[in-house]
Design a protein around this motif. Structure first.
Motif, PDB file in Angstrom:
ATOM      1  N   GLU A 147      63.633  39.362 -43.661  1.00 45.81           N
ATOM      2  CA  GLU A 147      62.320  38.745 -43.398  1.00 45.81           C
ATOM      3  C   GLU A 147      61.202  39.575 -44.024  1.00 45.81           C
ATOM      4  N   LEU A 148      61.294  40.890 -43.797  1.00 48.65           N
ATOM      5  CA  LEU A 148      60.245  41.793 -44.301  1.00 48.65           C
ATOM      6  C   LEU A 148      60.215  41.796 -45.830  1.00 48.65           C
ATOM      7  N   ILE A 149      61.405  41.804 -46.439  1.00 52.60           N
ATOM      8  CA  ILE A 149      61.483  41.803 -47.898  1.00 52.60           C
ATOM      9  C   ILE A 149      60.855  40.528 -48.455  1.00 52.60           C
ATOM     10  N   ALA A 150      61.189  39.404 -47.824  1.00 53.59           N
ATOM     11  CA  ALA A 150      60.623  38.129 -48.280  1.00 53.59           C
ATOM     12  C   ALA A 150      59.103  38.151 -48.162  1.00 53.59           C
ATOM     13  N   PHE A 151      58.621  38.724 -47.054  1.00 50.99           N
ATOM     14  CA  PHE A 151      57.173  38.813 -46.841  1.00 50.99           C
ATOM     15  C   PHE A 151      56.505  39.650 -47.936  1.00 50.99           C
ATOM     16  N   CYS A 152      57.079  40.828 -48.203  1.00 52.69           N
ATOM     17  CA  CYS A 152      56.500  41.729 -49.213  1.00 52.69           C
ATOM     18  C   CYS A 152      56.543  41.088 -50.600  1.00 52.69           C
ATOM     19  N   LYS A 153      57.665  40.465 -50.920  1.00 53.89           N
ATOM     20  CA  LYS A 153      57.794  39.845 -52.245  1.00 53.89           C
ATOM     21  C   LYS A 153      56.781  38.713 -52.417  1.00 53.89           C
ATOM     22  N   GLU A 154      56.560  37.995 -51.329  1.00 55.89           N
ATOM     23  CA  GLU A 154      55.601  36.896 -51.423  1.00 55.89           C
ATOM     24  C   GLU A 154      54.206  37.434 -51.719  1.00 55.89           C
ATOM     25  N   LYS A 155      53.877  38.544 -51.025  1.00 57.08           N
ATOM     26  CA  LYS A 155      52.561  39.163 -51.255  1.00 57.08           C
ATOM     27  C   LYS A 155      52.398  39.581 -52.718  1.00 57.08           C
ATOM     28  N   LEU A 156      53.519  40.004 -53.317  1.00 55.97           N
ATOM     29  CA  LEU A 156      53.461  40.543 -54.680  1.00 55.97           C
ATOM     30  C   LEU A 156      53.473  39.452 -55.744  1.00 55.97           C
ATOM     31  N   THR A 157      54.079  38.327 -55.446  1.00 53.28           N
ATOM     32  CA  THR A 157      54.313  37.360 -56.524  1.00 53.28           C
ATOM     33  C   THR A 157      53.732  35.973 -56.278  1.00 53.28           C
ATOM     34  N   LYS A 158      53.277  35.696 -55.051  1.00 53.66           N
ATOM     35  CA  LYS A 158      52.738  34.352 -54.785  1.00 53.66           C
ATOM     36  C   LYS A 158      51.233  34.433 -54.570  1.00 53.66           C
ATOM     37  N   THR A 159      50.515  33.597 -55.303  1.00 56.28           N
ATOM     38  CA  THR A 159      49.069  33.576 -55.148  1.00 56.28           C
ATOM     39  C   THR A 159      48.711  33.031 -53.763  1.00 56.28           C
ATOM     40  N   ASP A 160      47.864  33.792 -53.080  1.00 55.79           N
ATOM     41  CA  ASP A 160      47.356  33.369 -51.781  1.00 55.79           C
ATOM     42  C   ASP A 160      46.176  32.424 -52.027  1.00 55.79           C
ATOM     43  N   ILE A 161      46.453  31.126 -51.877  1.00 55.91           N
ATOM     44  CA  ILE A 161      45.444  30.104 -52.218  1.00 55.91           C
ATOM     45  C   ILE A 161      44.172  30.320 -51.396  1.00 55.91           C
ATOM     46  N   GLU A 162      44.391  30.656 -50.132  1.00 57.69           N
ATOM     47  CA  GLU A 162      43.253  30.842 -49.229  1.00 57.69           C
ATOM     48  C   GLU A 162      42.340  31.966 -49.722  1.00 57.69           C
ATOM     49  N   ARG A 170      55.353  49.504 -59.575  1.00 57.44           N
ATOM     50  CA  ARG A 170      56.045  50.542 -58.801  1.00 57.44           C
ATOM     51  C   ARG A 170      56.236  50.064 -57.357  1.00 57.44           C
ATOM     52  N   THR A 171      55.188  49.439 -56.812  1.00 57.69           N
ATOM     53  CA  THR A 171      55.260  48.913 -55.450  1.00 57.69           C
ATOM     54  C   THR A 171      56.389  47.886 -55.338  1.00 57.69           C
ATOM     55  N   ALA A 172      56.457  46.983 -56.329  1.00 60.30           N
ATOM     56  CA  ALA A 172      57.499  45.949 -56.315  1.00 60.30           C
ATOM     57  C   ALA A 172      58.881  46.580 -56.461  1.00 60.30           C
ATOM     58  N   THR A 173      58.962  47.578 -57.328  1.00 55.34           N
ATOM     59  CA  THR A 173      60.245  48.258 -57.549  1.00 55.34           C
ATOM     60  C   THR A 173      60.734  48.904 -56.259  1.00 55.34           C
ATOM     61  N   GLU A 174      59.796  49.447 -55.504  1.00 54.16           N
ATOM     62  CA  GLU A 174      60.173  50.078 -54.230  1.00 54.16           C
ATOM     63  C   GLU A 174      60.783  49.061 -53.277  1.00 54.16           C
ATOM     64  N   ILE A 175      60.171  47.884 -53.225  1.00 51.19           N
ATOM     65  CA  ILE A 175      60.700  46.835 -52.343  1.00 51.19           C
ATOM     66  C   ILE A 175      62.090  46.421 -52.820  1.00 51.19           C
ATOM     67  N   ILE A 176      62.233  46.254 -54.143  1.00 55.12           N
ATOM     68  CA  ILE A 176      63.533  45.830 -54.675  1.00 55.12           C
ATOM     69  C   ILE A 176      64.589  46.887 -54.390  1.00 55.12           C
ATOM     70  N   SER A 177      64.212  48.145 -54.524  1.00 60.09           N
ATOM     71  CA  SER A 177      65.219  49.193 -54.281  1.00 60.09           C
ATOM     72  C   SER A 177      65.565  49.266 -52.791  1.00 60.09           C
ATOM     73  N   LEU A 178      64.567  49.012 -51.926  1.00 62.34           N
ATOM     74  CA  LEU A 178      64.865  48.965 -50.487  1.00 62.34           C
ATOM     75  C   LEU A 178      65.810  47.800 -50.191  1.00 62.34           C
ATOM     76  N   GLU A 179      65.537  46.681 -50.862  1.00 55.38           N
ATOM     77  CA  GLU A 179      66.385  45.497 -50.671  1.00 55.38           C
ATOM     78  C   GLU A 179      67.818  45.811 -51.110  1.00 55.38           C
ATOM     79  N   GLU A 180      67.937  46.457 -52.256  1.00 52.20           N
ATOM     80  CA  GLU A 180      69.265  46.800 -52.760  1.00 52.20           C
ATOM     81  C   GLU A 180      70.006  47.716 -51.790  1.00 52.20           C
ATOM     82  N   ARG A 181      69.230  48.635 -51.200  1.00 53.92           N
ATOM     83  CA  ARG A 181      69.863  49.560 -50.249  1.00 53.92           C
ATOM     84  C   ARG A 181      70.351  48.806 -49.017  1.00 53.92           C
ATOM     85  N   VAL A 182      69.525  47.854 -48.531  1.00 54.41           N
ATOM     86  CA  VAL A 182      69.937  47.068 -47.363  1.00 54.41           C
ATOM     87  C   VAL A 182      71.213  46.301 -47.684  1.00 54.41           C
TER      88      VAL A 182
END
Lengths: 63, 423
Positions: A39-54, B285-297
Motif C-alpha cells: 500500500e505504502l509503495i503504491a502511495f509513494c509511486k503515485e506521488k512520484l508519477t501521477k499528476t495531482d489534478i487538484e 534518487r527518491t524514486a530509486t529509494e522506493i523501488i529498492s525498498l520495494e525490491e527488498r520487500v
C-alpha cells in the motif's frame, strides 16, 4: 491512507522493510506487513508519477 | 576698457584647451563609477563618470565621458569576458582616459582603455561586505541549512516569463526520462537591470504567501552571453533569500562567478537547465529509494515464504517418517513382549509341575506304607504309635504293623539302652 505524507509513508515503509529483514516476524505478521508495504509503495509511486489534478488546479489558479 | 586685452569665448576655450593639453599627460588612469550609460545608433557609448562621498553617498564629482564605437566594441567585450559583467551603469571602473576640452562641447573624458581587474576587485569587495553583514546578522547560512524534502517536485519558479532559460527549464522537467511528475509554477520577475532587485523580492513575497504549496524555489535566468550580475550581489535580495522558508535553488546563467545570491541559496546551479537537472536527479534518487525498498520487500518476503514452504514440507516428511518409525518400534516391542510372556508362562508352569512332581515323590517316599515296604514296622499300644521304650512295660500288649498285616504280642522284658550309646 489519505492523511499520510510522503515522508511519513517512506519512514513507515523503511521500518517495515527492516522488520521483515530482521527475520523475526512470523508468517501471519509477515503477510500483514507485506500488505501494508505494498500500500505504502503504491502511495509513494503515485506521488512520484501521477499528476495531482487538484494541486495542479490550485497552482494554475494562482494569479 | 575696450583697450584692455580681452578674449572671445572661443579664444578662451582654446586657451583652456591648450592649457589642458600642455599641463596634463595625454592619458591617465582614473577610478570612477559609471552612470547613465547609453549607446547611440552609431555604436558610440556616452556616459557619466561620477564619484560619491564614501559616507554620505552624495555625488561629489561628475564628468561626461565617451567611448568611441570602435574602442567600445573591443573594450566592452574584453570587460564582459573578464568580469562576467556587462559594461553598464552603477559599476566601479578603472579607465584610461584622455582629457578633452572642445571649444563647443566643453569638458569630457574619452576612454581609451579599461582595467577589468579593478572592477572585479570592487565586485569582490562588495560581495565580501554583503556577506560579512549577512553573517553578522546570523542569516548567511539559513537557507543552506534548510532540508530539501525527499519529494521535491512542487517548484515555484522566479524568472522572466519570456526567457529562453525558463522554457528550457520547463521542457527539461516535463521530459525527464523517469516520467516523474513536476509542478512548475511561474512567478514572473524582471531579471536584469535596475528594477530586478525589487522585482525578484516582490516575486519571493508572492511565493511566500503560497509557501505551503511548494517544496522549493528556483530563481533562474536565461543563459546567453555574460550579462549583468549586479542585481544578484544585492544585500536586500540576499537577506530575503537567506531567510526564505523554502530552499532556494539558483541558476542565473553564469559560469564563473559566484554571486551573493548563489552563496546564500540552498543550492547553486549554473544554468536553468542545470537547476532542472538538479531537481530531476533528486527526485530520481527518491524514486530509486522506493523501488529498492520495494525490491527488498519482494525479495525478503519471497525467500521467507519459500523457506516456510520448504520447512513445512520437510516437517511433514519428517512427521510421516518419524511416526511410521515409532509405530514399527512399538509393534516390535509388543511382539517381543508377547513372545517373552508366552515363554515365561510356559516355563513357570513347567517349573511348578516339576516341583509338584518332586514333592509328590518325596511324600510317596516318606509315607508309612513305603517305609513298611522297606522292612520297617510300626508299634502301637492301645491304638497309639509307640516311639519310646518308656511307654512300654512288661506284660503290655502291643500291636505290630507290617507291610502285609498285623501281629499282637505281649512284652516280656523291657531293656533300655545304655545311656552312653545314646545317639
Amino acid at each position: 491512507m489519505k492523511k499520510i505524507t510522503y515522508t511519513e509513508a517512506k519512514k513507515e515503509l523503511e521500518a517495515i522493510v527492516f522488520a521483515i529483514e530482521s527475520g523475526e516476524l512470523d508468517v501471519d505478521a509477515l503477510t500483514e506487513k507485506v500488505k501494508r508495504a505494498s500500500e505504502l509503495i503504491a502511495f509513494c509511486k503515485e506521488k512520484l508519477t501521477k499528476t495531482d489534478i487538484e494541486l495542479q488546479k490550485i497552482l494554475d489558479d494562482i494569479a | 576698457m575696450m583697450n584692455q586685452s580681452s578674449l572671445t569665448l572661443s579664444e578662451l576655450n582654446r586657451q583652456v584647451k591648450d592649457a589642458i593639453r600642455d599641463h596634463l599627460p595625454e592619458t591617465c588612469w582614473m577610478r570612477a563609477e559609471t552612470s547613465d550609460v547609453r549607446r547611440n545608433r552609431n555604436g558610440h557609448c556616452y556616459l557619466e563618470f561620477i564619484e560619491k562621498d564614501a559616507v554620505t553617498q552624495s555625488i561629489i564629482a561628475k564628468a561626461r565621458g565617451v567611448i568611441w564605437a570602435n574602442v567600445f566594441q573591443m573594450l566592452s567585450a574584453y570587460f564582459e569576458n573578464q568580469t562576467g559583467q556587462q559594461f553598464t551603469s552603477g559599476i566601479n571602473v578603472l579607465v584610461r582616459v584622455s582629457v578633452e576640452f572642445h571649444e563647443l562641447y566643453g569638458y569630457s573624458l574619452t576612454v581609451v582603455d579599461i582595467d577589468p581587474s579593478f572592477t572585479l576587485g570592487e565586485i569582490a569587495r562588495n560581495r565580501q561586505r554583503i556577506l560579512k553583514q549577512l553573517e553578522e546578522e546570523g542569516v548567511l547560512t539559513l537557507n543552506r541549512e534548510l532540508q530539501l524534502p525527499e519529494l521535491a517536485n512542487r517548484i515555484a519558479v522566479i524568472s522572466s516569463p519570456t526567457a529562453a532559460g525558463y522554457e528550457d527549464f520547463c521542457d527539461q522537467l516535463a521530459n525527464n526520462p523517469g516520467g516523474l511528475v513536476f509542478y512548475a509554477k511561474l512567478f514572473p520577475a524582471v531579471m536584469q537591470g535596475d528594477r530586478s532587485e525589487a522585482s525578484i523580492i516582490a516575486a519571493l513575497d508572492k511565493v511566500f504567501q503560497y509557501s505551503e504549496l511548494f517544496d522549493a524555489v528556483a530563481i533562474i535566468r536565461g543563459g546567453g552571453a555574460s550579462s549583468d550580475l549586479n542585481c544578484f550581489d544585492s544585500y536586500l535580495l540576499a537577506t530575503n533569500v537567506a531567510q526564505f522558508p523554502l530552499p532556494v535553488i539558483s541558476g542565473i546563467g553564469h559560469e564563473r562567478d559566484v554571486t551573493v545570491l548563489d552563496i546564500v541559496a540552498h543550492t547553486r546551479a549554473k544554468t536553468p537547465t542545470a537547476v532542472a537537472e538538479f531537481f530531476i536527479a533528486r527526485l530520481t534518487r527518491t524514486a530509486t529509494e522506493i523501488i529498492s525498498l520495494e525490491e527488498r520487500v519482494v525479495a525478503e518476503s519471497q525467500s521467507r515464504l519459500l523457506k516456510e514452504q520448504t520447512d513445512l514440507f520437510s516437517l511433514s516428511k519428517e512427521l510421516v517418517h518419524q511416526s511410521s518409525l515409532m509405530i514399527q518400534r512399538e509393534m516390535a516391542a509388543t511382539q517381543q513382549l508377547s513372545g517373552k510372556m508366552k515363554y515365561g508362562v510356559k516355563h513357570l508352569l513347567q517349573h511348578q509341575a516339576h516341583l509338584l512332581e518332586n514333592r509328590g515323590q518325596f511324600i510317596r517316599m516318606v509315607s508309612p506304607v513305603n517305609i513298611l515296604k522297606r522292612g520297617y514296622t510300626l508299634t502301637l499300644k492301645e491304638g497309639r504309635i509307640v516311639t519310646s521304650l518308656h511307654d512300654l512295660s512288661a506284660d503290655d500288649i502291643i500291636e505290630t504293623r507290617f507291610r502285609d498285616g498285623v501281629s499282637t504280642s505281649v512284652i516280656t522284658q523291657v531293656v533300655p539302652r545304655k545311656p552312653l550309646e545314646k545317639d
